[in-house]
Design a protein around this motif. Structure first.
Motif, PDB file in Angstrom:
ATOM      1  N   THR A 101       0.919  -1.144  -0.159  1.00 18.94           N
ATOM      2  CA  THR A 101       0.087   0.038   0.097  1.00 18.94           C
ATOM      3  C   THR A 101       0.745   1.321  -0.071  1.00 18.94           C
ATOM      4  N   ALA A 102       0.114   2.408  -0.371  1.00 16.84           N
ATOM      5  CA  ALA A 102       0.772   3.556  -0.177  1.00 16.84           C
ATOM      6  C   ALA A 102      -0.282   4.614  -0.567  1.00 16.84           C
ATOM      7  N   LEU A 103       0.036   5.955  -0.372  1.00 19.19           N
ATOM      8  CA  LEU A 103      -1.336   6.992  -0.536  1.00 19.19           C
ATOM      9  C   LEU A 103      -0.726   7.722  -1.845  1.00 19.19           C
ATOM     10  N   ASP A 104      -1.796   7.977  -2.749  1.00 23.90           N
ATOM     11  CA  ASP A 104      -1.503   8.620  -4.029  1.00 23.90           C
ATOM     12  C   ASP A 104      -1.391  10.139  -3.821  1.00 23.90           C
ATOM     13  N   GLU A 105      -1.129  10.926  -4.628  1.00 20.69           N
ATOM     14  CA  GLU A 105      -0.990  12.436  -4.483  1.00 20.69           C
ATOM     15  C   GLU A 105      -2.233  13.002  -3.872  1.00 20.69           C
ATOM     16  N   THR A 106      -3.426  12.469  -4.031  1.00 18.49           N
ATOM     17  CA  THR A 106      -4.632  12.810  -3.457  1.00 18.49           C
ATOM     18  C   THR A 106      -4.825  12.550  -2.139  1.00 18.49           C
ATOM     19  N   CYS A 123       4.009   0.223   2.176  1.00 21.73           N
ATOM     20  CA  CYS A 123       3.577  -0.607   3.397  1.00 21.73           C
ATOM     21  C   CYS A 123       3.338  -1.929   3.087  1.00 21.73           C
ATOM     22  N   VAL A 124       3.992  -3.042   3.107  1.00 19.07           N
ATOM     23  CA  VAL A 124       3.690  -4.424   2.912  1.00 19.07           C
ATOM     24  C   VAL A 124       2.533  -4.794   4.242  1.00 19.07           C
ATOM     25  N   ASN A 125       1.549  -5.134   3.906  1.00 22.37           N
ATOM     26  CA  ASN A 125       0.532  -5.645   4.815  1.00 22.37           C
ATOM     27  C   ASN A 125       0.431  -7.319   4.648  1.00 22.37           C
ATOM     28  N   VAL A 126       0.704  -7.999   5.599  1.00 25.18           N
ATOM     29  CA  VAL A 126       0.565  -9.377   5.639  1.00 25.18           C
ATOM     30  C   VAL A 126      -0.716  -9.816   5.793  1.00 25.18           C
ATOM     31  N   LEU A 127      -1.564 -10.271   4.892  1.00 24.20           N
ATOM     32  CA  LEU A 127      -2.906 -10.341   5.321  1.00 24.20           C
ATOM     33  C   LEU A 127      -3.488 -11.732   6.226  1.00 24.20           C
ATOM     34  N   SER A 128      -4.248 -11.525   6.935  1.00 23.49           N
ATOM     35  CA  SER A 128      -4.589 -12.568   8.036  1.00 23.49           C
ATOM     36  C   SER A 128      -5.507 -13.660   7.288  1.00 23.49           C
ATOM     37  N   ASP A 156     -14.119   0.214   1.349  1.00 20.89           N
ATOM     38  CA  ASP A 156     -15.058  -0.794   2.540  1.00 20.89           C
ATOM     39  C   ASP A 156     -13.780  -1.569   3.475  1.00 20.89           C
ATOM     40  N   ILE A 157     -12.427  -0.851   3.190  1.00 21.87           N
ATOM     41  CA  ILE A 157     -11.406  -1.576   4.030  1.00 21.87           C
ATOM     42  C   ILE A 157     -10.950  -0.400   4.995  1.00 21.87           C
ATOM     43  N   GLY A 158     -11.109  -1.184   6.274  1.00 15.47           N
ATOM     44  CA  GLY A 158     -10.359  -0.390   7.321  1.00 15.47           C
ATOM     45  C   GLY A 158      -8.964  -0.111   7.268  1.00 15.47           C
ATOM     46  N   TRP A 159      -8.401   0.954   7.542  1.00 14.23           N
ATOM     47  CA  TRP A 159      -6.998   1.252   7.767  1.00 14.23           C
ATOM     48  C   TRP A 159      -6.667   2.403   8.618  1.00 14.23           C
ATOM     49  N   ARG A 160      -5.320   2.288   8.955  1.00 22.96           N
ATOM     50  CA  ARG A 160      -4.814   3.557   9.485  1.00 22.96           C
ATOM     51  C   ARG A 160      -3.482   3.734   9.074  1.00 22.96           C
ATOM     52  N   PRO A 161      -2.824   5.124   9.302  1.00 22.21           N
ATOM     53  CA  PRO A 161      -1.683   5.459   8.831  1.00 22.21           C
ATOM     54  C   PRO A 161      -0.420   4.857   9.636  1.00 22.21           C
ATOM     55  N   PRO A 215       3.765   5.076  10.677  1.00 25.27           N
ATOM     56  CA  PRO A 215       4.521   6.257  10.783  1.00 25.27           C
ATOM     57  C   PRO A 215       4.977   6.862   9.610  1.00 25.27           C
ATOM     58  N   ALA A 216       4.983   6.268   8.474  1.00 23.25           N
ATOM     59  CA  ALA A 216       5.401   6.965   7.350  1.00 23.25           C
ATOM     60  C   ALA A 216       4.294   7.526   6.550  1.00 23.25           C
ATOM     61  N   GLY A 217       2.856   7.254   6.985  1.00 24.04           N
ATOM     62  CA  GLY A 217       1.811   7.684   6.346  1.00 24.04           C
ATOM     63  C   GLY A 217       1.209   6.775   5.458  1.00 24.04           C
ATOM     64  N   ASN A 218       1.744   5.501   5.171  1.00 25.17           N
ATOM     65  CA  ASN A 218       0.878   4.459   4.376  1.00 25.17           C
ATOM     66  C   ASN A 218      -0.022   3.636   5.068  1.00 25.17           C
ATOM     67  N   PRO A 219      -1.139   3.324   4.246  1.00 27.57           N
ATOM     68  CA  PRO A 219      -2.269   2.378   4.695  1.00 27.57           C
ATOM     69  C   PRO A 219      -1.761   0.980   5.415  1.00 27.57           C
ATOM     70  N   VAL A 220      -1.890   1.044   6.771  1.00 30.99           N
ATOM     71  CA  VAL A 220      -1.845  -0.326   7.414  1.00 30.99           C
ATOM     72  C   VAL A 220      -3.156  -0.869   7.417  1.00 30.99           C
ATOM     73  N   ILE A 221      -3.465  -1.972   6.927  1.00 31.64           N
ATOM     74  CA  ILE A 221      -4.933  -2.593   6.802  1.00 31.64           C
ATOM     75  C   ILE A 221      -5.168  -3.426   8.289  1.00 31.64           C
ATOM     76  N   ASP A 222      -6.522  -3.004   8.754  1.00 35.51           N
ATOM     77  CA  ASP A 222      -6.867  -3.345  10.068  1.00 35.51           C
ATOM     78  C   ASP A 222      -6.897  -4.869   9.909  1.00 35.51           C
TER      79      ASP A 222
END
Length: 171
Positions: free
Chosen positions: A31-36, A79-84, A104-109, A111-118
């Motif tokens: 994951t990452a965040l685009d320019e928006t 950010c690499v999210n290892v899925l459960s 419809d996927i919950g996530w939080r930033p 430390p570098a601001g990338n999505p960490v999937i709940d």
């Protein structure tokens, strides 16, 4: 005397997939965040640790992937999210060609601001160290900035299907 192998170099892609499908892989979402500031990502089955010192990991995206192009254009952090094991639905949602895969996927930033999937089994925040050319894929090497583990067993992909693995208790 050189070894000669009949038929070398003529491996059919379907046979290649069939044979390598016998090797189970973990399922991650990069994951990452685009320019928006919108969450973007892609499902990756080719992910590995590379080095302890310095801490490096790698993933191998298809060069033709539009998700990979978007991730690459977003900058050098990911950010690499290892899925459960219970996140097959997340895997399928991110694997679509929809624009807003994370609606419809919950996530939080991170430390570098990338999505960490709940609910991810683990997450690894990285900065791109190198991108290597490798046939129809790239090898993306990332330097690990920060990481953490959650609860639960990982989602695995094996022989065209999803499942999980729980190790036997130590004797």
């Amino acid at each position: 005397m050189p070894l000669t192998v009949q038929g070398a170099g003529t491996v059919e892609s379907s046979r290649f997939r069939q044979v390598l499908g016998r090797y189970p892989t973990g399922v991650v979402v990069v994951t990452a965040l685009d320019e928006t500031g919108t969450a973007i990502g892609m499902v990756v089955g080719s992910f590995t640790s590379v080095s302890l010192d310095p801490p490096l990991v790698a993933f191998l995206p298809d060069k033709g992937s539009s998700s990979w192009r978007a991730l690459r254009a977003s900058g050098d952090r990911f950010c690499v999210n290892v899925l459960s094991a219970d996140q097959e639905d997340v895997c399928r949602a991110v694997a679509t060609r929809k624009t807003d895969k994370f609606h419809d996927i919950g996530w939080r930033p991170s430390p570098a601001g990338n999505p960490v999937i709940d609910g991810a089994a683990a997450w690894i925040d990285c900065v791109t160290e190198q991108v290597h050319d490798a046939g129809d894929h790239h090898i993306v090497v990332g330097r690990v900035l920060v990481l953490d583990a959650g609860d639960g067993d990982p989602l695995l992909f094996y022989r065209g299907g999803y499942g999980s693995f729980a190790p036997h208790p130590a004797a």
